[in-house]
Design an enzyme around this catalytic site. Structure first.
Site, PDB file in Angstrom:
ATOM      1  N   LYS A  28      -6.459 -44.432   0.373  1.00 52.30           N
ATOM      2  CA  LYS A  28      -7.624 -44.507  -0.505  1.00 52.30           C
ATOM      3  C   LYS A  28      -8.550 -45.581   0.033  1.00 52.30           C
ATOM      4  O   LYS A  28      -8.106 -46.513   0.729  1.00 52.30           O
ATOM      5  CB  LYS A  28      -7.211 -44.854  -1.949  1.00 52.30           C
ATOM      6  CG  LYS A  28      -8.161 -44.290  -2.993  1.00 52.30           C
ATOM      7  CD  LYS A  28      -7.983 -42.783  -3.147  1.00 52.30           C
ATOM      8  CE  LYS A  28      -8.878 -42.219  -4.234  1.00 52.30           C
ATOM      9  NZ  LYS A  28      -8.630 -40.777  -4.430  1.00 52.30           N
TER      10      LYS A  28
ATOM     11  N   SER B 284      -9.259 -29.949   0.775  1.00 51.82           N
ATOM     12  CA  SER B 284      -9.531 -30.840   1.906  1.00 51.82           C
ATOM     13  C   SER B 284      -8.607 -30.519   3.080  1.00 51.82           C
ATOM     14  O   SER B 284      -9.028 -30.547   4.237  1.00 51.82           O
ATOM     15  CB  SER B 284      -9.346 -32.301   1.487  1.00 51.82           C
ATOM     16  OG  SER B 284     -10.499 -32.803   0.850  1.00 51.82           O
TER      17      SER B 284
END
Length: 447
Positions: free
Chosen positions: A131, A374
């Site tokens: 992240k 994704s």
């Protein structure tokens, strides 16, 4: 030069905000508590993890903090702080979004990276978790300032990025254009175009059909299965959605297309409620014009707190972490809680909701549609061969359904070992953690 005045740099307001740090720590502590609970259940079921392996899985692989200057449109220079955290890379390249929000902290990013590891393992795609984020309000910047910030941040974290190593994606406060700037910046540094280094891009530069809608659409694919299990016809189902950004808006549109009634939605400014169901296409157009759901004429005003406690079949928190806590969990009346956001429910609230019999679809399952799409984009970029939107949606639905029923089966399997009936979060995490642990042991500890 003597006599010149040097002004102190202006830091992003939330860089040291006590409230932002508190929220970030709360998210990280929740992630660790969820992990520890799942590890305990695995041990009770006869699948213990070695102490060293537990410590390995609890800790991020690497963390990068960057402080960087950006020239503003008025010529001034402003300092910003950004992060990129890799939690685990055993099962493949690290994957995770980049968040632009004033309250971004290292602790929050660390928690989100851990949840990404379990999410990718749960839906069984070959990624680890990562992240990133910058402590900034993107709405307070001009388009040129936003581009300069993005390109500088991408340059700062480019030592970690690679199509086979770390692949960012959009998150709260970022969008396909920002992903295009990141891809272009990385490509300029390497000397040739590398579309597979980031996902969530526009179609014109290697994006995939269906990616923008994927997370919200995937939420409703999973909700449809949860409704079946709970014997609620989708045409009779009522939904309330907290958050009307990318995830919430597309979840609402998909629900509307499926025939369900979305009776309430909200954003950071407030909410709107109509007991007979909102006209979602008209609401989307209202938000496009006014940038908020507030003021939509075909509904009554409602606060975010009131929305969470409505008597509905499905509650979808699709905003930020820590929205459902021990304080408001006793007032939750929804039969199904479908977590469109990451970490919206605290561990204390989990216990209350499970005792109340609320069917919780955990975040690492419920909002996995985005990372699945994704993954499809990354695969297509690597082979320079693209699929239709129908193929994308069909493949995503197949993966989400399989994961949904694997979690239900795991919950039933672990009940004799102390898992509470309906604790699907711990079942999902146990399944994901075990997959990562097994991959770690099979690879071995280097050297």
């Amino acid at each position: 030069m003597e006599g010149d005045r040097i002004e102190a740099p202006i830091y992003s307001p939330s860089y040291s905000s006590p409230e932002a740090i508190r929220k970030g720590l709360q998210a990280w502590q929740a992630a660790l508590a969820q992990f520890d609970k799942a590890a305990h259940i695995l041990e009770a079921s006869g699948h213990p993890l070695k102490r060293g392996l537990i410590e390995f899985l609890r800790r991020p692989k690497r963390e990068l903090i960057v402080n960087f200057p950006v020239q503003m449109d008025d010529g001034s220079i402003r300092m910003f702080t950004g992060y990129r955290v890799h939690h685990n890379a055993v099962r493949g390249p690290t994957k995770g979004g980049i968040r632009y929000h004033p309250d971004v902290t290292l602790e929050e990013v660390r928690a989100l990276a851990m949840w990404m590891t379990w999410k990718c393992a749960l839906v069984n795609i070959p990624y680890g978790g990562a992240k990133g984020g910058v402590a900034v309000d993107p709405n307070a910047l001009s388009p040129r300032e936003l581009e300069r910030l993005t390109r500088r941040y991408a340059t700062e974290i480019s030592l970690l990025m690679h199509p086979g190593g770390d692949v960012p994606a959009p998150d709260v406060g970022t969008n396909p254009q920002i992903m295009a700037w990141i891809m272009d910046t990385y490509s300029m540094h390497t000397g040739f175009t590398q579309p597979a280094v980031v996902t969530g891009k526009p179609l014109e530069v290697g994006g995939t059909m269906g990616r923008v809608e994927a997370t919200g659409r995937g939420v409703m694919m999973v909700v449809a299965e949860a409704l079946k299990v709970n014997r609620i016809p989708i045409e009779q189902a009522t939904l309330a959605i907290q958050g009307f950004g990318n995830v919430g808006s597309y979840a609402a549109l998909t629900a509307h297309q499926m025939g369900a009634k979305v009776v309430a939605v909200s954003d950071v400014h407030g909410g709107v409620y109509h007991p007979k169901g909102l006209n979602i296409p008209q609401l989307v157009e209202h938000v496009r014009r006014h940038r908020t759901v507030v003021g939509f004429p075909e509904g009554e005003p409602i606060s975010n707190a009131e929305l969470l406690t409505l008597k509905v079949d499905v509650l979808i928190p699709a905003a930020l972490e820590n929205q459902i806590t021990a304080e408001n969990a006793p007032s939750i009346q929804a039969r199904i809680l479908a977590e469109g956001a990451n970490g919206p429910t605290t561990p204390e609230a989990d216990e209350i909701l499970i005792e109340k019999g609320v069917f919780i679809v955990p975040d690492i399952l419920c909002n996995a549609g985005g990372v699945i799409a994704s993954y499809f984009e990354w695969v297509q970029d690597l082979q320079s061969f693209f699929w239709t939107e129908e193929e994308i949606n069909s493949r995503m639905e197949r993966i989400l359904k399989r994961a949904f029923y694997e979690v239900l089966a795991k919950e039933e399997e672990l009940r004799p070992y102390g898992l509470k009936r309906g604790d699907y979060r711990t079942a999902a995490q146990a399944l994901a953690i075990w997959r990562v642990a097994q991959a770690t042991l099979i690879r071995g500890i280097y050297p």
